[in-house]
Design a protein around this motif. Structure first.
Motif, PDB file in Angstrom:
ATOM      1  N   VAL A 167       0.843  -1.188   0.000  1.00  0.00           N
ATOM      2  CA  VAL A 167       0.000   0.000   0.000  1.00  0.00           C
ATOM      3  C   VAL A 167       0.886   1.249   0.000  1.00  0.00           C
ATOM      4  CG1 VAL A 167      -1.806   1.285   1.225  1.00  0.00           C
ATOM      5  CG2 VAL A 167      -1.802  -1.222   1.273  1.00  0.00           C
ATOM      6  N   ARG A 168       0.622   2.148  -0.919  1.00  0.00           N
ATOM      7  CA  ARG A 168       1.359   3.414  -1.002  1.00  0.00           C
ATOM      8  C   ARG A 168       0.784   4.400   0.011  1.00  0.00           C
ATOM      9  NH1 ARG A 168       0.644   7.724  -5.879  1.00  0.00           N
ATOM     10  NH2 ARG A 168       1.951   9.358  -5.006  1.00  0.00           N
ATOM     11  N   LEU A 169       1.649   5.007   0.814  1.00  0.00           N
ATOM     12  CA  LEU A 169       1.222   6.078   1.711  1.00  0.00           C
ATOM     13  C   LEU A 169       1.217   7.365   0.894  1.00  0.00           C
ATOM     14  CD1 LEU A 169       0.451   7.165   4.521  1.00  0.00           C
ATOM     15  CD2 LEU A 169       2.912   7.487   4.934  1.00  0.00           C
ATOM     16  N   VAL A 170       0.040   7.874   0.584  1.00  0.00           N
ATOM     17  CA  VAL A 170      -0.095   9.097  -0.206  1.00  0.00           C
ATOM     18  C   VAL A 170       0.310  10.308   0.620  1.00  0.00           C
ATOM     19  CG1 VAL A 170      -1.749  10.560  -1.444  1.00  0.00           C
ATOM     20  CG2 VAL A 170      -1.865   8.072  -1.673  1.00  0.00           C
ATOM     21  N   GLY A 171       0.067  10.256   1.907  1.00  0.00           N
ATOM     22  CA  GLY A 171       0.456  11.334   2.801  1.00  0.00           C
ATOM     23  C   GLY A 171      -0.110  11.093   4.181  1.00  0.00           C
ATOM     24  N   LEU A 172       0.531  11.680   5.185  1.00  0.00           N
ATOM     25  CA  LEU A 172       0.036  11.618   6.544  1.00  0.00           C
ATOM     26  C   LEU A 172      -0.062  13.055   7.048  1.00  0.00           C
ATOM     27  CD1 LEU A 172       0.518   9.013   9.156  1.00  0.00           C
ATOM     28  CD2 LEU A 172       0.871  11.365   9.891  1.00  0.00           C
ATOM     29  N   PHE A 173      -1.207  13.370   7.654  1.00  0.00           N
ATOM     30  CA  PHE A 173      -1.506  14.733   8.058  1.00  0.00           C
ATOM     31  C   PHE A 173      -1.990  14.772   9.493  1.00  0.00           C
ATOM     32  CE2 PHE A 173      -1.752  14.396   3.575  1.00  0.00           C
ATOM     33  CZ  PHE A 173      -1.307  15.607   3.074  1.00  0.00           C
ATOM     34  N   THR A 174      -1.900  15.944  10.111  1.00  0.00           N
ATOM     35  CA  THR A 174      -2.548  16.182  11.389  1.00  0.00           C
ATOM     36  C   THR A 174      -3.627  17.238  11.159  1.00  0.00           C
ATOM     37  OG1 THR A 174      -0.949  17.890  12.034  1.00  0.00           O
ATOM     38  CG2 THR A 174      -0.532  15.626  12.795  1.00  0.00           C
ATOM     39  N   ALA A 175      -4.736  17.066  11.859  1.00  0.00           N
ATOM     40  CA  ALA A 175      -5.836  18.028  11.789  1.00  0.00           C
ATOM     41  C   ALA A 175      -6.199  18.427  13.212  1.00  0.00           C
ATOM     42  CB  ALA A 175      -7.042  17.409  11.087  1.00  0.00           C
ATOM     43  N   THR A 176      -6.100  19.707  13.500  1.00  0.00           N
ATOM     44  CA  THR A 176      -6.464  20.244  14.810  1.00  0.00           C
ATOM     45  C   THR A 176      -7.387  21.440  14.583  1.00  0.00           C
ATOM     46  OG1 THR A 176      -4.652  21.843  14.965  1.00  0.00           O
ATOM     47  CG2 THR A 176      -4.190  19.582  15.710  1.00  0.00           C
ATOM     48  N   ARG A 177      -7.796  22.074  15.656  1.00  0.00           N
ATOM     49  CA  ARG A 177      -8.638  23.267  15.495  1.00  0.00           C
ATOM     50  C   ARG A 177      -7.870  24.395  14.813  1.00  0.00           C
ATOM     51  NH1 ARG A 177      -8.854  26.063  21.459  1.00  0.00           N
ATOM     52  NH2 ARG A 177      -6.682  25.609  21.931  1.00  0.00           N
ATOM     53  N   HIS A 178      -6.543  24.273  14.783  1.00  0.00           N
ATOM     54  CA  HIS A 178      -5.701  25.304  14.181  1.00  0.00           C
ATOM     55  C   HIS A 178      -5.445  25.076  12.700  1.00  0.00           C
ATOM     56  CE1 HIS A 178      -5.061  26.752  18.207  1.00  0.00           C
ATOM     57  NE2 HIS A 178      -4.606  25.564  18.578  1.00  0.00           N
ATOM     58  N   GLY A 179      -5.852  23.926  12.176  1.00  0.00           N
ATOM     59  CA  GLY A 179      -5.661  23.667  10.755  1.00  0.00           C
ATOM     60  C   GLY A 179      -5.156  22.271  10.484  1.00  0.00           C
ATOM     61  N   VAL A 180      -4.792  22.043   9.236  1.00  0.00           N
ATOM     62  CA  VAL A 180      -4.313  20.745   8.768  1.00  0.00           C
ATOM     63  C   VAL A 180      -2.896  20.921   8.257  1.00  0.00           C
ATOM     64  CG1 VAL A 180      -4.683  18.903   7.084  1.00  0.00           C
ATOM     65  CG2 VAL A 180      -6.655  20.038   8.118  1.00  0.00           C
ATOM     66  N   HIS A 181      -2.025  19.993   8.650  1.00  0.00           N
ATOM     67  CA  HIS A 181      -0.621  20.086   8.247  1.00  0.00           C
ATOM     68  C   HIS A 181      -0.081  18.724   7.837  1.00  0.00           C
ATOM     69  CE1 HIS A 181      -0.427  24.181   9.714  1.00  0.00           C
ATOM     70  NE2 HIS A 181      -1.135  23.748  10.747  1.00  0.00           N
ATOM     71  N   GLU A 182       0.744  18.729   6.824  1.00  0.00           N
ATOM     72  CA  GLU A 182       1.388  17.498   6.379  1.00  0.00           C
ATOM     73  C   GLU A 182       2.523  17.143   7.336  1.00  0.00           C
ATOM     74  OE1 GLU A 182       2.927  17.620   2.405  1.00  0.00           O
ATOM     75  OE2 GLU A 182       3.123  15.438   2.317  1.00  0.00           O
ATOM     76  N   VAL A 183       2.662  15.868   7.620  1.00  0.00           N
ATOM     77  CA  VAL A 183       3.721  15.380   8.497  1.00  0.00           C
ATOM     78  C   VAL A 183       4.769  14.691   7.634  1.00  0.00           C
ATOM     79  CG1 VAL A 183       4.278  13.797  10.390  1.00  0.00           C
ATOM     80  CG2 VAL A 183       2.087  14.996  10.369  1.00  0.00           C
ATOM     81  N   GLY A 184       6.026  15.052   7.841  1.00  0.00           N
ATOM     82  CA  GLY A 184       7.096  14.381   7.131  1.00  0.00           C
ATOM     83  C   GLY A 184       7.203  14.729   5.667  1.00  0.00           C
ATOM     84  N   GLY A 185       6.463  15.716   5.223  1.00  0.00           N
ATOM     85  CA  GLY A 185       6.490  16.120   3.823  1.00  0.00           C
ATOM     86  C   GLY A 185       7.297  17.379   3.633  1.00  0.00           C
ATOM     87  N   THR A 186       6.932  18.144   2.641  1.00  0.00           N
ATOM     88  CA  THR A 186       7.670  19.361   2.317  1.00  0.00           C
ATOM     89  C   THR A 186       7.356  20.489   3.268  1.00  0.00           C
ATOM     90  OG1 THR A 186       5.925  20.147   0.845  1.00  0.00           O
ATOM     91  CG2 THR A 186       7.667  18.777  -0.128  1.00  0.00           C
ATOM     92  N   GLY A 187       6.245  20.368   4.004  1.00  0.00           N
ATOM     93  CA  GLY A 187       5.844  21.440   4.894  1.00  0.00           C
ATOM     94  C   GLY A 187       5.130  22.563   4.162  1.00  0.00           C
ATOM     95  N   ALA A 188       4.974  22.408   2.857  1.00  0.00           N
ATOM     96  CA  ALA A 188       4.369  23.462   2.051  1.00  0.00           C
ATOM     97  C   ALA A 188       2.854  23.400   2.049  1.00  0.00           C
ATOM     98  CB  ALA A 188       4.883  23.362   0.613  1.00  0.00           C
ATOM     99  N   HIS A 189       2.284  22.348   2.611  1.00  0.00           N
ATOM    100  CA  HIS A 189       0.838  22.179   2.543  1.00  0.00           C
ATOM    101  C   HIS A 189       0.221  22.428   3.912  1.00  0.00           C
ATOM    102  CE1 HIS A 189       1.730  20.402  -1.284  1.00  0.00           C
ATOM    103  NE2 HIS A 189       2.410  19.428  -0.718  1.00  0.00           N
ATOM    104  N   ALA A 190      -0.713  23.344   3.971  1.00  0.00           N
ATOM    105  CA  ALA A 190      -1.455  23.582   5.207  1.00  0.00           C
ATOM    106  C   ALA A 190      -2.797  24.195   4.852  1.00  0.00           C
ATOM    107  CB  ALA A 190      -0.671  24.523   6.119  1.00  0.00           C
ATOM    108  N   ALA A 191      -3.810  23.781   5.583  1.00  0.00           N
ATOM    109  CA  ALA A 191      -5.156  24.357   5.374  1.00  0.00           C
ATOM    110  C   ALA A 191      -5.552  25.112   6.618  1.00  0.00           C
ATOM    111  CB  ALA A 191      -6.167  23.255   5.104  1.00  0.00           C
TER     112      ALA A 191
END
Length: 139
Positions: free
Chosen positions: A115-139
């Motif tokens: 299984v390919r891991l497409v990405g792992l993220f954290t989601a909190t009340r402060h937003g969504v952030h990619e873990v272990g990636g480029t750090g360029a993605h946040a919502a």
């Protein structure tokens, strides 16, 4: 960006499209899910295009042993999909070291099971952030 910025055809796009994965996690994991320490698993095809039905598990314990994390990802790999996006959620915060342990485990166990891991993220009340990636993605 946030889920309000999602293009209308987002379900047809690969989650590797820049910025898309964070916005999709933000859409699927609402504040109720985040308050319940939910784990999101978004099954994907071989091109990282999401399948229509996300899987959400509530009441997760993020501080668990390596063996417990391995067992969870081994079980998730039995879903039988080519790829998956994973997100950990918590209303307040998920410490970086905890999120990185989940990322490392997923990065090892999922590919071992085809299984390919497409990405792992954290989601909190402060937003969504990619873990272990480029750090360029946040919502």
């Amino acid at each position: 960006m946030s889920f309000a910025d999602l293009p209308s055809n987002w379900p047809e796009l690969p989650l590797t499209t820049p910025g898309l994965a964070c916005d999709v996690v933000d859409l699927i994991l609402g504040m109720r899910d985040r308050a319940n320490n939910s784990l999101l698993v978004l099954p994907c095809d071989e091109n990282a295009v999401p399948f229509p039905s996300p899987i959400v598990f509530e009441s997760m314990q993020w501080r668990c042993s390596a063996l417990e994390r391995k067992e969870r990802f081994a079980l998730l790999s039995e879903i039988g999909v080519p790829g998956m996006l994973v997100a950990l959620s918590c209303f307040a915060t998920i410490p970086d070291d905890v999120a990185l342990r989940w990322h490392r485990t997923a990065s090892l166990v999922l590919p071992e099971n085809g299984v390919r891991l497409v990405g792992l993220f954290t989601a909190t009340r402060h937003g969504v952030h990619e873990v272990g990636g480029t750090g360029a993605h946040a919502a």
